[in-house]
Scaffold this active site. Sequence first.
Site, mmCIF file in Angstrom:
data_model
loop_
_atom_site.group_PDB
_atom_site.id
_atom_site.type_symbol
_atom_site.label_atom_id
_atom_site.label_comp_id
_atom_site.label_asym_id
_atom_site.label_seq_id
_atom_site.Cartn_x
_atom_site.Cartn_y
_atom_site.Cartn_z
ATOM 1 N N GLU A 51 20.189 -5.041 -6.293
ATOM 2 C CA GLU A 51 20.021 -4.526 -5.441
ATOM 3 C C GLU A 51 18.898 -3.660 -5.874
ATOM 4 O O GLU A 51 19.534 -2.186 -6.721
ATOM 5 C CB GLU A 51 20.992 -4.174 -4.681
ATOM 6 N N ARG A 275 33.921 -6.562 -13.898
ATOM 7 C CA ARG A 275 33.060 -5.165 -14.081
ATOM 8 C C ARG A 275 33.120 -4.692 -15.082
ATOM 9 O O ARG A 275 34.458 -4.790 -15.661
ATOM 10 C CB ARG A 275 33.330 -4.250 -12.954
ATOM 11 N N LYS A 285 26.448 3.083 -8.873
ATOM 12 C CA LYS A 285 25.508 3.976 -9.120
ATOM 13 C C LYS A 285 24.939 4.764 -9.023
ATOM 14 O O LYS A 285 24.655 5.836 -8.395
ATOM 15 C CB LYS A 285 24.960 2.579 -8.743
#
Length: 576
Positions: A51, A275, A285
């Site tokens: 994104e 992750r 983020k």
Amino acid sequence: MTTSNPESKDAANTPAESAPRPSNFIRDIVIEDLKTKKFGDAVIQTRFPPEPNGYLHIGHAKAICLDFNLADEFGGKTNLRFDDTNPEKEEQEYVDSIQNDVRWLGFEWERLCYASDYFDQLYAWAVQLIKAGKAYVDDLTAEEIRQYRGTLTEPGQDSPYRNRSVEENLDLFERMRKGEFPDGSRVLRAKIDMASPNLNMRDPVMYRILHAEHHRTGDKWCIYPMYDYAHGQSDSLEQITHSMCTLEFADHQPLYKWFIEQLGIFPSQQIEFDRLNLTYTLLSKRKLLQLVREKHVSGWDDPRMPTISGIRRRGFTAEGIRNFCAAIGASRTNGSTDIEMLEHFQREDLNKRVSRAMVVMRPLKVVIDNYPEGLQELVEVANNPEDPNAGYRQVPFSREIYIEQDDFREVPPPKYYRLSPGKEVRLRNAYFVTATSVVKDAQGQVVEVHCTYDPASYGGNSPDGRKVKSTIHWVCAKHAIAAEIRLYDKLFTKADPSQLEEGENFTSNLNPNSLEILLDAKLEPMLGLAKAGDRYQFERIGYFCVDPDTMPGNLVFNRTLPLKDSWAKIEKKAGA
RNA sequence: UGGGCGGUAGACUAAUGGUAGGUCAAGUGCCUUUGGAGCACUUCGUCCAGGUUCGAAUCCUGGCCGCCCAGCCA
């Protein structure tokens, strides 16, 4: 923030083919699928789907390596796709930085895609689902939807709007699109099962009203698809065979499959992996954005940031990052990788490839009393002892030089092999010197050391075979140049920066000493030619690179990583 | 607590019913014109309890522990 990309044409950015390809469970699945022809004769197709709401970080590098290497190994291709379904958080700056970072890491995508490319198709599919009685417009508020959803242990309840007619739903959805309703007043929901134990299946929202300008589609839309409604179909449209994502999306898979089945379109196979977590590092983020916004760091590319742009500016190499990603592999177990692992692969790569230089960080003047005044010599120095092809250079030497303050002790502790009164050491590539006396200031600090040298030891070898215990670096006082040197350390003090005491937030764990600036360093003259992005090993100190802040007359170096320091260990042990 | 997913040395990861191996870290030694690099060696492991089997890290059952999910974020 600087946008420069000092390394793009640099030898350190070698193509990705050289990356090792260790076994992992995803690779096994692909091998099996190829064998059983699960996707017919189709070639492996993957995608990296960020994104554009922030900069890429080292955790994304792991996903990128997985996505690109897997497709590449089996003759397939990888798309770069921006999952840009939320215009409120997404920006062109992020789109640009992400492309730059993926390329810098050494990967080239097959197609550049955007979820927003599919907005028309997604809308048409939504209409199709409404017509099939599988989706409805809901007038409940966000708060009401939350209440109707139930809890982890209790089933939800049907919305009172759940059984509107197809005609009404079609009309309302059309009017949502036209902009007749304010933000938040209605949503389109999938009609699945409000009692499902999987909360994602309790009539998930497909579209919300957002009168927001989109970085690509402008004001064309005022309704935007949710990620869950867009992602699986985007994969499908791109004929993605293997769609890798992180573990938290495992619960969403049934929903993606539901949409794909209702629509009767190509089913990609989703595979979840863990992750990356790194000690002393935050990889969120949201939190990284907070560090930038609250100015705890100078920007997304602050060399202390775990962003690709940050570690690039710090001097990390793409190949070192790729090797690290190969070494950590991928699995489904969540853990935390030691930051030392990342640093190891950087040192390994830098050691092979960068030239050495002599730099004195905290200078101490040394006068060689028996060296002729006015004499100036050049000594020949190997640019990289690891690489004979790196060549040699001439370094000036004369009567007054600087050495590291740490390399002299008036009273040497046990096992201290460097210079001290009466002791002989080698000045790297130059001469043997013996300390004879010191000059102190009013506070009793040693400000100057006097030595004698052995003229027969030119080059650093003594003809009589005499040995010295240590070799220290030096810089000729007359020719030394100045620079600003930025010493970076860990950004956080705790191995797990999210571990907090009462009343703290993660910024409480910020390391107040993560940046130290040195202005008195003395550099050998050759470094005056260094350009932004150039990397060196300052011998016996560490790896450094020229920061893009460098201007004519103001050289700036970043410390990428210190060299391993076994003396520091000995000292620590003695102190403990 | 409903659902999903996991647990192999200090960390990461292999072994796909048949010798528990690699990397990082830690430690010891060798070597060294970087106390760097390199080389050699060492310490340390299958969550627990049962079961199946000639044989289980792997398969089965039951525990224990950890992570994720109740955004109109992704």
